[in-house]
Write a protein that holds these residues in place. Sequence first.
Motif, PDB file in Angstrom:
ATOM      1  N   ILE A  76      29.275  15.501 -34.489  1.00 43.63           N
ATOM      2  CA  ILE A  76      28.520  14.290 -34.175  1.00 43.63           C
ATOM      3  C   ILE A  76      27.368  14.121 -35.172  1.00 43.63           C
ATOM      4  CG2 ILE A  76      26.978  13.226 -32.464  1.00 43.63           C
ATOM      5  CD1 ILE A  76      28.860  14.460 -30.304  1.00 43.63           C
ATOM      6  N   ASP A  77      26.652  15.230 -35.437  1.00 43.71           N
ATOM      7  CA  ASP A  77      25.547  15.166 -36.397  1.00 43.71           C
ATOM      8  C   ASP A  77      26.038  14.802 -37.796  1.00 43.71           C
ATOM      9  OD1 ASP A  77      23.674  15.680 -34.471  1.00 43.71           O
ATOM     10  OD2 ASP A  77      23.408  17.796 -35.001  1.00 43.71           O
ATOM     11  N   PHE A  78      27.204  15.318 -38.165  1.00 46.63           N
ATOM     12  CA  PHE A  78      27.764  14.977 -39.468  1.00 46.63           C
ATOM     13  C   PHE A  78      28.031  13.474 -39.549  1.00 46.63           C
ATOM     14  CE2 PHE A  78      31.188  14.268 -42.461  1.00 46.63           C
ATOM     15  CZ  PHE A  78      30.723  14.939 -43.575  1.00 46.63           C
ATOM     16  N   ASN A  79      28.584  12.892 -38.480  1.00 52.45           N
ATOM     17  CA  ASN A  79      28.830  11.443 -38.463  1.00 52.45           C
ATOM     18  C   ASN A  79      27.522  10.658 -38.512  1.00 52.45           C
ATOM     19  OD1 ASN A  79      31.644  11.552 -38.425  1.00 52.45           O
ATOM     20  ND2 ASN A  79      31.685  11.762 -36.195  1.00 52.45           N
ATOM     21  N   LYS A  80      26.510  11.152 -37.806  1.00 49.03           N
ATOM     22  CA  LYS A  80      25.195  10.490 -37.855  1.00 49.03           C
ATOM     23  C   LYS A  80      24.628  10.536 -39.273  1.00 49.03           C
ATOM     24  CE  LYS A  80      23.770  11.463 -33.086  1.00 49.03           C
ATOM     25  NZ  LYS A  80      22.819  12.229 -32.252  1.00 49.03           N
ATOM     26  N   ALA A  81      24.730  11.692 -39.915  1.00 42.04           N
ATOM     27  CA  ALA A  81      24.235  11.828 -41.292  1.00 42.04           C
ATOM     28  C   ALA A  81      24.979  10.885 -42.227  1.00 42.04           C
ATOM     29  CB  ALA A  81      24.379  13.276 -41.762  1.00 42.04           C
ATOM     30  N   SER A  82      26.292  10.770 -42.037  1.00 37.58           N
ATOM     31  CA  SER A  82      27.094   9.869 -42.869  1.00 37.58           C
ATOM     32  C   SER A  82      26.676   8.420 -42.665  1.00 37.58           C
ATOM     33  CB  SER A  82      28.579  10.018 -42.545  1.00 37.58           C
ATOM     34  OG  SER A  82      29.012  11.316 -42.867  1.00 37.58           O
ATOM     35  N   TYR A  83      26.355   8.058 -41.430  1.00 37.64           N
ATOM     36  CA  TYR A  83      25.912   6.693 -41.129  1.00 37.64           C
ATOM     37  C   TYR A  83      24.607   6.381 -41.874  1.00 37.64           C
ATOM     38  CZ  TYR A  83      24.854   2.594 -38.125  1.00 37.64           C
ATOM     39  OH  TYR A  83      24.567   1.339 -37.647  1.00 37.64           O
ATOM     40  N   TRP A  84      23.638   7.310 -41.801  1.00 40.06           N
ATOM     41  CA  TRP A  84      22.368   7.112 -42.523  1.00 40.06           C
ATOM     42  C   TRP A  84      22.619   6.977 -44.027  1.00 40.06           C
ATOM     43  CZ3 TRP A  84      17.249   6.696 -40.856  1.00 40.06           C
ATOM     44  CH2 TRP A  84      17.034   6.878 -39.481  1.00 40.06           C
ATOM     45  N   GLN A  85      23.460   7.839 -44.568  1.00 42.40           N
ATOM     46  CA  GLN A  85      23.740   7.792 -46.011  1.00 42.40           C
ATOM     47  C   GLN A  85      24.444   6.490 -46.374  1.00 42.40           C
ATOM     48  OE1 GLN A  85      23.017  10.296 -48.577  1.00 42.40           O
ATOM     49  NE2 GLN A  85      23.420   8.454 -49.744  1.00 42.40           N
ATOM     50  N   ASP A  86      25.377   6.030 -45.543  1.00 41.94           N
ATOM     51  CA  ASP A  86      26.088   4.784 -45.827  1.00 41.94           C
ATOM     52  C   ASP A  86      25.145   3.578 -45.781  1.00 41.94           C
ATOM     53  OD1 ASP A  86      28.463   6.081 -46.269  1.00 41.94           O
ATOM     54  OD2 ASP A  86      29.430   5.409 -44.408  1.00 41.94           O
ATOM     55  N   VAL A  87      24.171   3.605 -44.881  1.00 37.86           N
ATOM     56  CA  VAL A  87      23.190   2.508 -44.846  1.00 37.86           C
ATOM     57  C   VAL A  87      22.372   2.515 -46.134  1.00 37.86           C
ATOM     58  CG1 VAL A  87      21.120   1.621 -43.684  1.00 37.86           C
ATOM     59  CG2 VAL A  87      23.106   2.352 -42.335  1.00 37.86           C
ATOM     60  N   TRP A  88      21.992   3.705 -46.569  1.00 36.94           N
ATOM     61  CA  TRP A  88      21.230   3.805 -47.824  1.00 36.94           C
ATOM     62  C   TRP A  88      22.081   3.311 -49.000  1.00 36.94           C
ATOM     63  CZ3 TRP A  88      16.244   4.329 -48.557  1.00 36.94           C
ATOM     64  CH2 TRP A  88      15.771   4.619 -49.844  1.00 36.94           C
ATOM     65  N   ASN A  89      23.351   3.683 -49.014  1.00 37.17           N
ATOM     66  CA  ASN A  89      24.250   3.232 -50.080  1.00 37.17           C
ATOM     67  C   ASN A  89      24.426   1.719 -50.048  1.00 37.17           C
ATOM     68  OD1 ASN A  89      24.548   5.884 -50.872  1.00 37.17           O
ATOM     69  ND2 ASN A  89      26.502   6.149 -49.815  1.00 37.17           N
ATOM     70  N   ALA A  90      24.473   1.132 -48.845  1.00 35.35           N
ATOM     71  CA  ALA A  90      24.575  -0.330 -48.726  1.00 35.35           C
ATOM     72  C   ALA A  90      23.326  -0.988 -49.309  1.00 35.35           C
ATOM     73  CB  ALA A  90      24.761  -0.741 -47.263  1.00 35.35           C
ATOM     74  N   LEU A  91      22.164  -0.369 -49.080  1.00 32.59           N
ATOM     75  CA  LEU A  91      20.928  -0.881 -49.674  1.00 32.59           C
ATOM     76  C   LEU A  91      21.043  -0.883 -51.197  1.00 32.59           C
ATOM     77  CD1 LEU A  91      18.001  -1.786 -48.866  1.00 32.59           C
ATOM     78  CD2 LEU A  91      17.325   0.595 -49.244  1.00 32.59           C
ATOM     79  N   GLY A  92      21.631   0.157 -51.741  1.00 36.04           N
ATOM     80  CA  GLY A  92      21.853   0.224 -53.189  1.00 36.04           C
ATOM     81  C   GLY A  92      22.761  -0.888 -53.682  1.00 36.04           C
ATOM     82  N   GLU A  93      23.822  -1.184 -52.913  1.00 33.61           N
ATOM     83  CA  GLU A  93      24.729  -2.279 -53.289  1.00 33.61           C
ATOM     84  C   GLU A  93      24.005  -3.615 -53.264  1.00 33.61           C
ATOM     85  OE1 GLU A  93      28.426  -2.485 -51.107  1.00 33.61           O
ATOM     86  OE2 GLU A  93      28.570  -0.298 -51.108  1.00 33.61           O
ATOM     87  N   ILE A  94      23.146  -3.800 -52.269  1.00 28.20           N
ATOM     88  CA  ILE A  94      22.403  -5.056 -52.141  1.00 28.20           C
ATOM     89  C   ILE A  94      21.503  -5.257 -53.361  1.00 28.20           C
ATOM     90  CG2 ILE A  94      20.564  -6.186 -50.802  1.00 28.20           C
ATOM     91  CD1 ILE A  94      21.921  -4.746 -48.304  1.00 28.20           C
ATOM     92  N   PHE A  95      20.901  -4.192 -53.850  1.00 24.74           N
ATOM     93  CA  PHE A  95      19.980  -4.303 -54.993  1.00 24.74           C
ATOM     94  C   PHE A  95      20.674  -4.146 -56.338  1.00 24.74           C
ATOM     95  CE2 PHE A  95      16.758  -3.859 -51.745  1.00 24.74           C
ATOM     96  CZ  PHE A  95      15.772  -4.724 -52.216  1.00 24.74           C
TER      97      PHE A  95
END
Length: 158
Positions: A76-95
């Motif tokens: 579960i923690d691994f999935n949570k960590a992946s979610y946080w990282q994916d949000v950060w990566n989406a921020l990178g795509e936006i910029f």
Amino acid sequence: MMAETKKKTIEEWQPYELDRHAEELVRKYRDKKNVLNESHKMRMTVAYGLERFWGEHLRLKPKPKPEDKYSEKEKIDFNKASYWQDVWNALGEIFEPTNIKIPGLNMTSTETKDIKAVVDDLWKMDISDRRIVLMVLTQLCDALVWWTQRYKIKENND
């Protein structure tokens, strides 16, 4: 006399697709147990700054070991960590189309020197760029919360 502003055509207008990114992220993690509650935590964490938001995936990420050796909580923690990282990566795509570069994209390392390099890059960002990124991250997290409230499966997210 007011300066004349040029109206943009619909092709020139850029909504940054925050809502599309948010909807895709929430849908991706919808079926993962206890993950979507992170959307609310992300929104609260934005107030503490970019460094703390970026580093949250490190706190949640379990120590590397064979996949079948992870406990249920570690999965579960691994999935949570992946979610946080994916949000950060989406921020990178936006910029990506801008001159503002987001450090720490797609980072998988947990080495101290690699973490320090990303945090140093975040601290070195121009203050006006930091403010812009924080404003966009806030809006992205607001959209994540909105989509979470629509897509959340109660039995998967106690």
